[in-house]
Write an enzyme that holds these catalytic residues in place. Structure first.
Site, mmCIF file in Angstrom:
data_model
loop_
_atom_site.group_PDB
_atom_site.id
_atom_site.type_symbol
_atom_site.label_atom_id
_atom_site.label_comp_id
_atom_site.label_asym_id
_atom_site.label_seq_id
_atom_site.Cartn_x
_atom_site.Cartn_y
_atom_site.Cartn_z
ATOM 1 N N HIS A 76 7.333 1.581 -4.102
ATOM 2 C CA HIS A 76 6.987 2.905 -3.548
ATOM 3 C C HIS A 76 7.631 3.007 -2.164
ATOM 4 O O HIS A 76 7.365 2.172 -1.285
ATOM 5 C CB HIS A 76 5.468 3.079 -3.472
ATOM 6 C CG HIS A 76 4.850 3.103 -4.845
ATOM 7 N ND1 HIS A 76 3.791 2.325 -5.209
ATOM 8 C CD2 HIS A 76 5.190 3.823 -5.951
ATOM 9 C CE1 HIS A 76 3.485 2.562 -6.481
ATOM 10 N NE2 HIS A 76 4.323 3.468 -6.953
ATOM 11 N N GLU A 79 5.804 2.830 1.389
ATOM 12 C CA GLU A 79 4.888 1.712 1.661
ATOM 13 C C GLU A 79 5.659 0.680 2.480
ATOM 14 O O GLU A 79 6.295 -0.228 1.949
ATOM 15 C CB GLU A 79 4.338 1.173 0.339
ATOM 16 C CG GLU A 79 3.530 2.262 -0.379
ATOM 17 C CD GLU A 79 2.987 1.839 -1.740
ATOM 18 O OE1 GLU A 79 3.139 0.669 -2.117
ATOM 19 O OE2 GLU A 79 2.405 2.715 -2.411
ATOM 20 N N HIS A 171 2.703 -3.968 -1.947
ATOM 21 C CA HIS A 171 2.462 -2.529 -1.753
ATOM 22 C C HIS A 171 1.521 -2.321 -0.573
ATOM 23 O O HIS A 171 0.951 -3.267 -0.038
ATOM 24 C CB HIS A 171 1.773 -1.933 -2.986
ATOM 25 C CG HIS A 171 2.633 -1.860 -4.198
ATOM 26 N ND1 HIS A 171 3.014 -0.667 -4.776
ATOM 27 C CD2 HIS A 171 3.198 -2.836 -4.953
ATOM 28 C CE1 HIS A 171 3.766 -0.917 -5.841
ATOM 29 N NE2 HIS A 171 3.886 -2.225 -5.978
ATOM 30 N N GLU A 235 -1.844 -5.267 -2.508
ATOM 31 C CA GLU A 235 -2.023 -4.179 -1.542
ATOM 32 C C GLU A 235 -2.340 -4.805 -0.198
ATOM 33 O O GLU A 235 -3.357 -5.489 -0.041
ATOM 34 C CB GLU A 235 -3.170 -3.253 -1.991
ATOM 35 C CG GLU A 235 -3.000 -2.677 -3.389
ATOM 36 C CD GLU A 235 -1.918 -1.612 -3.494
ATOM 37 O OE1 GLU A 235 -1.484 -1.084 -2.444
ATOM 38 O OE2 GLU A 235 -1.508 -1.301 -4.633
HETATM 39 O O1 LIG Z 1 -3.267 3.851 -3.060
HETATM 40 C C1 LIG Z 1 -2.920 4.280 -4.157
HETATM 41 O O2 LIG Z 1 -3.482 5.242 -4.701
HETATM 42 C C2 LIG Z 1 -1.772 3.632 -4.910
HETATM 43 C C3 LIG Z 1 -1.308 2.307 -4.337
HETATM 44 C C4 LIG Z 1 -0.359 1.705 -5.354
HETATM 45 O O3 LIG Z 1 0.796 2.005 -5.328
HETATM 46 N N1 LIG Z 1 -0.903 0.914 -6.278
HETATM 47 C C5 LIG Z 1 -0.173 0.446 -7.418
HETATM 48 C C6 LIG Z 1 -1.073 -0.409 -8.268
HETATM 49 C C7 LIG Z 1 -0.363 -0.921 -9.482
HETATM 50 C C8 LIG Z 1 -1.247 -1.746 -10.427
HETATM 51 O O4 LIG Z 1 -2.219 -1.187 -10.950
HETATM 52 O O5 LIG Z 1 -0.930 -2.940 -10.630
HETATM 53 C C9 LIG Z 1 0.311 1.637 -8.209
HETATM 54 O O6 LIG Z 1 -0.409 2.633 -8.305
HETATM 55 O O7 LIG Z 1 1.420 1.578 -8.732
HETATM 56 ZN ZN LIG Z 2 2.446 1.180 -4.130
#
Ligand SMILES: O=C(O)CCC(=O)N[C@@H](CCC(=O)O)C(=O)O
Ligand SMILES: [Zn+2]
Length: 355
Positions: A76, A79, A171, A235
């Site tokens: 992303h 980020e 991320h 994260e």
């Molecule tokens: O903060 C958020 O809403 C999204 C943060 C983020 O990019 N999280 C990943 C998690 C991926 C996973 O579930 O392994 C995403 O949404 O791609």
């Molecule tokens: Zn992300």
């Protein structure tokens, strides 16, 4: 390009100056590391010791088998903390203040989105792995997802058979979180979780782990499922503009990654569940209608718990209520295409197996 990078040691700048289509090149660092740039944002570091030599010294009890480690950032584009962290590690490697004792692949996922300052340009890259990129009209993110899959494939296929594989996909979250740093453990299809990896994450200051309950099209699931890598989406905090991250918040994660890369002792204790918060995903709520909204405010933090019966969202007029005694929400985002995840609902993990 080769001379530019050898002189500047600034791979991030080279990537941003060439956001697509950087020609491949390679060079060596001293007598110890082979550096190969495969594409824009893709750089591999390999120790210049033969695997056989490694095996011999391993038999002498001196060296462990060569690990293969993928560190990805900017899947992303906005980020930025992971981009800055990986930039520091890459610069240290190029400057030879850090020497790689294991195989390393850095992937800067979406350079055009970094330049744009946005999560993505046309489509969320982290929903396009495990072949999902092929199921729809092509765009730059779909092309990139396919290439990133190929680079991971090439890297892990060249790994020694007995060497462990890792992929930490770094991320930051859109919202603030009650647990600032946390990891998503991709669905393991019945295999046990790695206690050592959970303790490694805890030593990084990532003291909360969510066990995913189903296959996904994320990058970490791709490496975990397709290549038996210890893979996680990690994260590291809340999204901040480039240059505005408080890098002191990443001292522990940088220290542990440095130890991992340089082959130093990780000093991990036995798996101890009292040191971590473990959640399992109870359900993923996918958007059914354009007319979707949450009932709670935009500044409600990740991991906020709601009681049974609480109306979390309205989807095309249907109320979505908390089913379990209590569910904690993570990644709520109403602004996703129909069919995609709007929020994960978590419950405390139980009946999990750790080895
Ligand atoms: O903060 C958020 O809403 C999204 C943060 C983020 O990019 N999280 C990943 C998690 C991926 C996973 O579930 O392994 C995403 O949404 O791609
Ligand atoms: Zn992300």
């Amino acid at each position: 390009m080769r001379d530019t990078l050898m002189l500047s040691k600034d791979f991030l700048q080279l990537t941003l100056d060439n956001p697509v289509g950087l020609e491949a090149f390679e060079f060596t660092l001293g007598q110890h590391t082979q550096v190969s740039v495969w594409d824009t944002g893709v750089i591999q570091f390999e120790p210049l010791v033969t695997y056989e030599a490694n095996q011999e010294s391993e038999q002498d009890g001196k060296e462990e088998a060569l690990k293969s480690i993928v560190l990805s950032s900017a899947v992303h584009g906005n980020e930025t903390a992971p981009i800055e962290l990986c930039d520091q590690l890459i610069t240290a490697l190029l400057s030879e203040t850090l020497i790689a004792r294991h195989r390393l692949l850095f992937l800067i996922g979406n350079p055009p989105a970094i330049l744009n300052g946005t999560r993505f340009v046309e489509e969320n890259l982290n929903r396009l792995f495990s072949g999902a990129h092929a199921k729809g009209e092509s765009n730059a993110e779909r092309v990139r997802a396919k290439k990133l899959e190929q680079y991971v494939d090439r890297f892990f296929n060249a790994a020694p058979k007995d060497g462990s594989r890792y992929h930490y996909d770094l991320h930051t979250a859109i919202r603030a979180s009650k647990h600032e740093k946390f990891a998503i453990y991709p669905y393991p299809h019945g295999a046990p979780y790695s206690g050592e990896q959970i303790m490694f994450l805890a030593a990084c200051g990532i003291n909360t782990v969510l066990f995913h309950h189903e296959p996904t099209t994320t990058f970490s699931y791709f490496s975990a499922h397709g290549y038996q890598a210890h893979a996680f989406t990690i994260e590291l905090g809340k999204v901040m503009p480039m240059g505005q991250n408080d890098m002191t918040r990443f001292i522990a994660v940088k220290e542990m990654l440095t130890r991992l890369v340089s082959g130093r002792d990780l000093e991990l204790g036995e798996f101890d569940p009292s040191q971590v918060n473990l959640y399992q995903v109870h359900r993923s709520i996918n958007k059914q209608f354009d007319d979707f909204s949450f009932t709670f405010a935009d500044d409600v933090e990740n991991f906020t718990a709601f009681p049974r019966g609480y109306i979390l969202a309205k989807d095309g007029g249907t109320e979505i209520k908390v089913e379990a005694e209590s569910e904690s929400i993570v990644f709520p985002n109403a602004n996703v295409p129909v069919g995609q995840r709007t929020v994960l609902c978590l419950v405390p993990a139980k009946d999990y197996r750790v080895v």
